[in-house]
Design a protein around this motif. Structure first.
Motif: not given
Length: 439
Positions: A288-295, A346-351, A353-359
C-alpha cells in the motif's frame, strides 16, 4: 481534392505546420465552407478537448472522488458506485440523446451545454466537500455524479458529430492525439504533486480546490467551443427519441461493418477494465505504498503524453492497425504480469517496475481509445455518425455494468486470474480488429 482557405493567416500557417504535410488543407468529406474554417476549428477542437480532459483528471472518479469520500467519512460502499456511474451513466442514455441532437442543424451548443453541466456538477461537489459528511455526502456525490455523467453523454454524441462536420479525414486522429497528449502532461503534473505532497494529512479543502478548478476548466472549455465555426448540417433521423433509439439498435445487424466494430470495441474494453486490477496487484505487492500510487498516476500521464500523438497520426493512416497493435500489447502484457505474479515474483517488484507495467498498459489503452474513435468517425457518414456513436456507446455502457463481475472474479479466483482473462479478451479484440474492413 484540395481547397484553399479564404486567406493565409498565422493560424493557418501554424495549422499546416502541426498537420505535418504539404496537403494539410485537403478536405475530402466536408463542405467547402467548413474547409475554409478548418484551421481555426482545428485549434478550437484542440484547446476545448484538452481542457475537458484536464477537467476529467482533476475530478477523477477513480482517484479524487474516491479519496474525498473516504476523507468525508462516507461508507466504503459509495466508492464502489463511482466508476460504474461515471462510465455507464454517460454512455447508456446516448442512444436517446442522439435523436434530439440530430434534429438540430447546428450541434455545437449541445457540447457547450454538456461542458457547462459537468462544470456545475463538480462545482456543487466542491460545496458538498465543505458542508457534508458521512452517508449524506456519499448520496450527494452520487447524485451529482449522475448529473455529471448525463452531461458527459451529451458531450460525447455531439463532439463526434461536430468533429466529423468541421474537420476532414486524416486530421481527426491528429487533433484528438494532440489533445490527449497535452492533457497527459497535465496529469503528469498532478501525479507529481500527489507523489510529493503529504496528502495523508491534507484536509477536505484540497479536494474542494481540485473540484473547483475542474469546474473552471470545463466552463472555459465551453467558452472556447462556442467559438467553433459550424455550418448547418443534415437533420434526418431526428424523430421521436425512443422510437429512433429502438430503430437505431438495428444498425448492429443491418450494417455488418458497424456491428463488427462494436464487437471489436467490446472486446478491447478489456484494456480499461484491467487498469484497476493492475493497481490492486501493485498495492498488495508494495504494501500500500502511497509513493507507488503516485508513480502509477505519473505513469498514466506520461503514457498519454508520449503515445497519444503517435497513435493519433497512426490512426489517420490506419485506425484498424492501431486497434490491432494496441490490443496485442495489452494482451501480451497481461499474460506476462499474471505469470510473473503466479511464479512468486510480484513481491520482489517495486513501485517503479509496476509503474512500467502501468505505463505500457496506458499506452495500449490510449491506442484503443484513439483508434476506435477515429475508425468510427471515418466509417460513418454525416447522416449516420450520431446514430453510430450513440448505439456503440449505449452497448458498451451496458457491458461496462456487466464488467463489474470481474471484481467478483478477482475476489474468488485471484487478481492474477482476472488480469489473465482480460488479457485474453484483448488478444481476441486484436484478432477481431484484424478482420475489420480497412477504412
Amino acid at each position: 481534392m484540395s481547397r484553399e482557405p479564404a486567406s493565409d493567416t498565422p493560424m493557418t500557417a501554424l495549422y499546416e505546420t502541426i498537420a505535418g504535410d504539404e496537403d494539410a488543407r485537403v478536405c475530402s468529406d466536408i463542405p467547402e465552407e467548413a474547409c475554409n474554417a478548418q484551421p481555426i476549428n482545428f485549434f478550437v477542437h484542440l484547446v476545448s478537448n484538452t481542457l475537458s480532459k484536464v477537467g476529467d483528471e482533476l475530478a477523477s472518479a477513480r482517484l479524487v472522488l474516491a479519496w474525498m469520500l473516504g476523507a468525508l467519512g462516507a461508507p466504503a460502499a459509495f466508492a464502489g458506485f463511482l466508476v460504474p456511474i461515471r462510465e455507464s451513466g454517460s454512455l447508456i442514455p446516448q442512444l436517446f440523446v442522439a435523436a434530439a441532437i440530430r434534429r438540430q442543424p447546428v450541434r455545437k451548443w449541445f457540447w457547450v451545454l454538456g461542458s457547462v453541466g459537468q462544470g456545475l456538477a463538480v462545482a456543487l461537489m466542491a460545496v458538498v466537500a465543505l458542508t457534508l459528511e458521512g452517508a449524506a455526502a456519499g448520496w450527494a456525490i452520487l447524485a451529482l455524479l449522475i448529473v455529471f455523467a448525463l452531461s458527459r453523454g451529451v458531450n460525447s454524441v455531439a463532439s463526434k458529430d461536430v468533429l466529423g462536420k468541421t474537420i476532414a479525414k486524416r486530421r481527426r486522429g491528429t487533433v484528438m492525439g494532440y489533445a490527449a497528449s497535452a492533457a497527459g502532461l497535465a496529469t503528469l503534473g498532478l501525479g507529481l504533486y500527489l507523489t510529493l505532497a503529504n496528502l495523508e494529512h491534507a484536509g477536505v479543502g484540497l479536494f474542494a480546490a481540485l473540484l473547483a478548478a475542474a469546474a473552471g476548466v470545463w466552463w472555459l472549455s465551453a467558452a472556447v467551443f462556442a467559438g467553433l465555426h459550424e455550418h448547418p448540417g443534415a437533420t434526418e433521423g431526428g424523430g421521436n427519441a425512443v422510437s429512433e433509439a429502438i430503430r437505431s439498435l438495428g444498425l448492429l445487424w443491418r450494417d455488418r461493418d458497424f456491428g463488427h466494430f462494436v464487437l471489436t470495441r467490446a472486446l478491447l474494453m478489456s484494456t480499461a477494465l484491467a487498469l484497476p486490477f493492475y493497481v490492486l496487484l501493485a498495492e498488495a505487492a508494495t504494501s500500500g505504498s502511497f509513493v507507488t500510487l503516485g508513480l502509477l498516476i505519473l505513469a498514466t500521464g506520461l503514457a498519454s503524453a508520449v503515445s497519444a500523438p503517435i497513435w493519433g497520426r497512426a490512426s489517420d493512416r490506419s485506425s484498424r492497425q492501431v486497434l490491432i497493435v494496441s490490443g496485442l500489447i495489452a494482451g501480451l502484457l497481461g499474460i506476462v504480469l499474471a505469470t510473473a505474479s503466479w511464479s512468486g515474483m510480484a513481491p520482489a517488484l517495486d513501485g517503479w517496475v509496476f509503474a512500467v507495467f502501468f505505463f505500457v498498459l496506458g499506452v495500449s489503452h490510449a491506442g484503443v481509445r484513439l483508434g476506435r474513435k477515429t475508425y468510427l468517425v471515418d466509417m460513418a457518414t454525416q447522416q449516420t455518425r450520431a446514430a453510430f456513436t450513440a448505439v456503440s456507446n449505449t452497448v458498451i455502457g451496458v457491458l461496462l455494468l456487466v464488467g463489474g463481475l470481474f471484481g467478483l472474479l478477482a475476489q474468488l479466483a485471484g487478481t492474477e486470474f482476472a488480469i489473465l482473462l482480460l488479457a485474453l479478451f484483448s488478444l481476441a479484440g486484436a484478432a477481431s480488429a484484424w478482420r475489420m474492413r480497412e477504412i
